[in-house]
Design a protein around this motif. Sequence first.
Motif, short mmCIF file in Angstrom:
data_model
loop_
_atom_site.label_atom_id
_atom_site.label_comp_id
_atom_site.label_asym_id
_atom_site.label_seq_id
_atom_site.Cartn_x
_atom_site.Cartn_y
_atom_site.Cartn_z
N GLN A 125 0.84 -1.19 0.00
CA GLN A 125 0.00 0.00 0.00
C GLN A 125 0.88 1.25 0.00
OE1 GLN A 125 -0.06 -2.23 2.90
NE2 GLN A 125 1.79 -1.07 3.33
N ILE A 126 0.26 2.41 -0.10
CA ILE A 126 0.98 3.67 0.08
C ILE A 126 0.27 4.48 1.17
CG2 ILE A 126 1.94 3.75 -2.24
CD1 ILE A 126 -0.13 5.83 -2.99
N ILE A 127 1.08 5.14 1.99
CA ILE A 127 0.55 5.97 3.06
C ILE A 127 0.62 7.42 2.60
CG2 ILE A 127 0.84 6.67 5.47
CD1 ILE A 127 2.14 3.94 5.99
N ILE A 128 -0.54 8.01 2.39
CA ILE A 128 -0.61 9.36 1.82
C ILE A 128 -0.25 10.42 2.85
CG2 ILE A 128 -2.11 11.05 0.71
CD1 ILE A 128 -1.52 8.71 -1.07
N GLN A 129 -0.81 10.30 4.06
CA GLN A 129 -0.55 11.28 5.11
C GLN A 129 -0.44 10.56 6.45
OE1 GLN A 129 0.00 14.51 5.02
NE2 GLN A 129 -0.52 14.99 2.90
#
Length: 226
Positions: A125-129
């Motif tokens: 996944q990617i962590i946006i904030q």
Amino acid sequence: MNKSQAFFRIIWKFNAMAIACVSLIGILLGGLALYEFTNHVLRQRQVTNIAVAAPESGQPKQKIATYDIGHFTKMRGTEVLWAPLHLRQTFQAGYRSKAARNVANYVFYDPKTGKDSKLLQSDAQIIIQTHQLARDPQGVNTPTEALAFEIVEKDTNGDGVMSDSDTRRLALSNPDGTNLTQLPDMYERVLGTFVSADGTLVLLVRHGEEVLALHLNNDTFTVIAT
């Protein structure tokens, strides 16, 4: 040869030289413009908060994917150290090659116990904030009471990449990364965070056309009011 003929020959030679100079300048300017255009179109672009979701037909194709860990910093008001785990991807999008750098996970280290751990089990996944929740957000020594993460797990808008345009899942954890709890509903983004006087965690989130205030228990991270 009379003076009139000599004069016109000089004029013709001058005109020929002028035309040649103008043509040479035109060729040089045209070559420079072509170089700039090619460099603009084909050069590798650096982007953040975007990751290839799936190598399907017609979608950006991932070429290289590597992980590297960032610098460890001290969690505000605690002894815990944490560092981002970055996902670096290079992929082809049309005529351009893009290089994306995202936070895929976090690594925590507790000097007291000597133990280290990851926030999430997967690095896909990617962590946006990431938000640090504290009673005094401006206080340098005010302890962080919880962490909130905006996570994109999949491509929800069908453009072939995971980015901040996709729907996010919210998750909370203790300052050392333990007790990770994902909220059941999906939200567009977090608009603000704070900790109330009684210790309740409050997240202001956008959900469709609405802005909701989620009140969460500081220990279990369950929603107790909206």
